[in-house]
Design an enzyme around this catalytic site. Structure first.
Site, PDB file in Angstrom:
ATOM      1  N   PHE A 194      33.508  31.527  13.859  1.00  0.00           N
ATOM      2  CA  PHE A 194      34.616  30.607  13.603  1.00  0.00           C
ATOM      3  C   PHE A 194      34.041  29.221  13.286  1.00  0.00           C
ATOM      4  CE2 PHE A 194      38.600  32.475  15.902  1.00  0.00           C
ATOM      5  CZ  PHE A 194      38.337  33.718  15.355  1.00  0.00           C
ATOM      6  N   TRP A 247      24.598  38.657  20.613  1.00  0.00           N
ATOM      7  CA  TRP A 247      24.759  40.025  20.112  1.00  0.00           C
ATOM      8  C   TRP A 247      24.408  41.096  21.135  1.00  0.00           C
ATOM      9  CZ3 TRP A 247      27.540  39.935  16.069  1.00  0.00           C
ATOM     10  CH2 TRP A 247      27.604  41.023  15.202  1.00  0.00           C
ATOM     11  N   LYS A 303      21.437  39.135  16.106  1.00  0.00           N
ATOM     12  CA  LYS A 303      21.218  40.443  15.479  1.00  0.00           C
ATOM     13  C   LYS A 303      19.741  40.632  15.138  1.00  0.00           C
ATOM     14  CE  LYS A 303      23.332  43.993  13.137  1.00  0.00           C
ATOM     15  NZ  LYS A 303      23.599  43.994  11.703  1.00  0.00           N
ATOM     16  N   LYS A 320      33.482  39.607  14.024  1.00  0.00           N
ATOM     17  CA  LYS A 320      32.073  39.476  13.645  1.00  0.00           C
ATOM     18  C   LYS A 320      31.781  38.250  12.774  1.00  0.00           C
ATOM     19  CE  LYS A 320      29.983  43.940  14.406  1.00  0.00           C
ATOM     20  NZ  LYS A 320      30.747  44.417  15.507  1.00  0.00           N
ATOM     21  N   ASN A 365      36.905  45.305  15.869  1.00  0.00           N
ATOM     22  CA  ASN A 365      36.662  46.440  16.751  1.00  0.00           C
ATOM     23  C   ASN A 365      38.009  47.150  16.961  1.00  0.00           C
ATOM     24  OD1 ASN A 365      36.496  47.876  19.355  1.00  0.00           O
ATOM     25  ND2 ASN A 365      34.427  47.043  19.427  1.00  0.00           N
ATOM     26  N   ASN A 392      18.587  53.968  16.609  1.00  0.00           N
ATOM     27  CA  ASN A 392      18.044  52.637  16.876  1.00  0.00           C
ATOM     28  C   ASN A 392      16.517  52.658  16.936  1.00  0.00           C
ATOM     29  OD1 ASN A 392      20.588  51.375  17.015  1.00  0.00           O
ATOM     30  ND2 ASN A 392      20.846  51.863  19.170  1.00  0.00           N
ATOM     31  N   HIS A 406      34.447  38.316  25.141  1.00  0.00           N
ATOM     32  CA  HIS A 406      33.026  38.568  24.862  1.00  0.00           C
ATOM     33  C   HIS A 406      32.467  39.683  25.765  1.00  0.00           C
ATOM     34  CE1 HIS A 406      28.882  37.859  23.912  1.00  0.00           C
ATOM     35  NE2 HIS A 406      28.587  37.504  25.147  1.00  0.00           N
ATOM     36  N   PRO A 431      24.990  42.279  24.200  1.00  0.00           N
ATOM     37  CA  PRO A 431      24.425  41.746  25.450  1.00  0.00           C
ATOM     38  C   PRO A 431      23.775  42.788  26.367  1.00  0.00           C
ATOM     39  CG  PRO A 431      26.539  40.749  25.016  1.00  0.00           C
ATOM     40  CD  PRO A 431      26.358  41.821  23.969  1.00  0.00           C
ATOM     41  N   GLN A 432      24.398  43.962  26.487  1.00  0.00           N
ATOM     42  CA  GLN A 432      23.856  44.924  27.463  1.00  0.00           C
ATOM     43  C   GLN A 432      22.446  45.373  27.095  1.00  0.00           C
ATOM     44  OE1 GLN A 432      26.199  45.674  25.263  1.00  0.00           O
ATOM     45  NE2 GLN A 432      25.468  47.489  24.215  1.00  0.00           N
TER      46      GLN A 432
HETATM   47  O1  0FX Z   1      32.339  44.806  18.686  1.00  0.00           O
HETATM   48  P1  0FX Z   1      31.032  44.925  19.354  1.00  0.00           P
HETATM   49  O2  0FX Z   1      31.079  45.617  20.657  1.00  0.00           O
HETATM   50  O3  0FX Z   1      30.406  43.462  19.665  1.00  0.00           O
HETATM   51  C1  0FX Z   1      29.512  42.750  18.810  1.00  0.00           C
HETATM   52  C2  0FX Z   1      28.630  41.786  19.605  1.00  0.00           C
HETATM   53  O4  0FX Z   1      27.903  42.456  20.612  1.00  0.00           O
HETATM   54  C3  0FX Z   1      29.466  40.703  20.249  1.00  0.00           C
HETATM   55  O5  0FX Z   1      28.630  39.773  20.902  1.00  0.00           O
HETATM   56  C4  0FX Z   1      30.279  40.008  19.185  1.00  0.00           C
HETATM   57  N1  0FX Z   1      31.092  38.988  19.814  1.00  0.00           N
HETATM   58  C5  0FX Z   1      31.117  41.032  18.439  1.00  0.00           C
HETATM   59  C6  0FX Z   1      31.857  40.393  17.321  1.00  0.00           C
HETATM   60  O6  0FX Z   1      30.263  42.044  17.864  1.00  0.00           O
HETATM   61  O7  0FX Z   1      29.966  45.551  18.342  1.00  0.00           O
HETATM   62  P2  0FX Z   1      29.837  46.973  17.679  1.00  0.00           P
HETATM   63  O8  0FX Z   1      31.091  47.742  17.789  1.00  0.00           O
HETATM   64  O9  0FX Z   1      29.241  46.763  16.336  1.00  0.00           O
HETATM   65  O10 0FX Z   1      28.717  47.686  18.573  1.00  0.00           O
HETATM   66  C7  0FX Z   1      29.000  48.162  19.867  1.00  0.00           C
HETATM   67  C8  0FX Z   1      27.717  48.587  20.518  1.00  0.00           C
HETATM   68  O11 0FX Z   1      27.135  49.636  19.767  1.00  0.00           O
HETATM   69  C9  0FX Z   1      26.650  47.508  20.619  1.00  0.00           C
HETATM   70  O12 0FX Z   1      26.778  46.752  21.812  1.00  0.00           O
HETATM   71  C10 0FX Z   1      25.367  48.291  20.580  1.00  0.00           C
HETATM   72  C11 0FX Z   1      25.736  49.575  19.839  1.00  0.00           C
HETATM   73  N2  0FX Z   1      25.147  49.652  18.487  1.00  0.00           N
HETATM   74  C12 0FX Z   1      25.859  49.227  17.400  1.00  0.00           C
HETATM   75  C13 0FX Z   1      25.310  49.303  16.154  1.00  0.00           C
HETATM   76  C14 0FX Z   1      26.065  48.844  14.913  1.00  0.00           C
HETATM   77  C15 0FX Z   1      23.875  50.149  18.365  1.00  0.00           C
HETATM   78  O13 0FX Z   1      23.240  50.519  19.383  1.00  0.00           O
HETATM   79  N3  0FX Z   1      23.313  50.227  17.118  1.00  0.00           N
HETATM   80  C16 0FX Z   1      23.974  49.816  15.997  1.00  0.00           C
HETATM   81  O14 0FX Z   1      23.405  49.920  14.867  1.00  0.00           O
END
Ligand code: 0FX
Length: 240
Positions: A75, A99, A183, A72, A9, A217, A89, A101-102
């Protein structure tokens, strides 16, 4: 102290780097992303991509503290048992393991927040170093809530980074196994069955939980063309 930071991220990786450099200028860290990211996009000097599943022994041999800042890749057990690994987290453990959480908090009426914890072999499961709840408003979408969660993760990091690096913190054991969403659970929410009956509250909650900026989504399938029609909601609370 040899510190590795593994992140997928970009925003979180930069924010973490700033916090560490500001509070502990004498401490340096090596930055990695997992196979799910392109290291060039991080714009952090010397950031390297690592396949943690294959090459985790390199991490064991070279580091004695590893931060997972939204990494992602899971470990492996041996890694978390041989090196102190800390996970930041975007959920309140143990209520929100896994995955996005919100999304699940809005749909299932669960509390949410942010957590920093020691990692063990199970997902978002280890002893908790710091955590904070965030109130969910009826007008929050996934995006507005996520933004508050990320800022809370950083607030917790600012407060605890020195004690984490110096290993002077105390931990609490999670009260229960809590909830784990994956996921595939998120993917199962996306297709809206137009025949399904639900209350307005359930429908609004479902749609706002899947409204996250530009992400496509939630969708239903148009019966004439068989094409997906993506749905999101706009929620606006009146000013007092
Ligand atoms: O980096 P991250 O905020 O977090 C995710 C997991 O939620 C977390 O539990 C895990 N430890 C981490 C490694 O990966 O995820 P992101 O940047 O892929 O997505 C951020 C937010 O964007 C997510 O909470 C919901 C939203 N999203 C993301 C994608 C890819 C969507 O609504 N639709 C999507 O297709």
């Amino acid at each position: 102290m040899k510190i590795a930071v593994v992140s997928d991220n970009i925003y979180m990786a930069h924010a973490f780097k700033n916090i560490l450099e500001n509070q502990m200028p004498h401490v340096s860290a090596h930055y990695f992303c997992s196979i799910f990211s392109n290291p060039e996009e991080f714009k952090i000097q010397n950031v390297q991509s690592i396949d943690i599943k294959k090459y985790y022994t390199n991490l064991i041999e070279n580091f004695n503290l590893i931060f997972s800042i939204h990494c992602k890749q899971i470990f492996p057990k041996e890694l978390v048992e041989r090196v102190r690994c800390i996970n930041v987290h975007p959920g309140y453990n143990p209520i929100n393991r896994g995955w996005y959480p919100q999304v699940f908090s809005i749909i299932n009426n669960l509390e949410t927040g942010a957590t920093i914890h020691e990692m063990d072999a199970e997902l978002d499961h280890g002893n908790i170093i710091a955590r904070k709840k965030i109130a969910i408003k009826s007008w929050d979408t996934s995006l507005s809530l996520y933004n508050k969660i990320v800022e809370t993760e950083l607030e917790l990091l600012e407060k605890h980074i020195i004690s984490i690096v110096e290993k002077t913190y105390t931990t609490i054991t999670p009260e229960s196994e809590g909830n784990v969403y994956l996921k595939k659970d998120f993917n199962a929410l996306l297709h809206i069955d137009l025949q399904k009956k639900a209350s307005y509250k359930q429908v609004i909650n479902h749609l706002r939980a899947l409204t996250h900026g530009e992400f496509k989504n939630a969708y239903f399938v148009d019966s004439e063309t068989n094409k997906k029609v993506f749905v999101k909601v706009i929620l606006e609370v009146e000013h007092e």
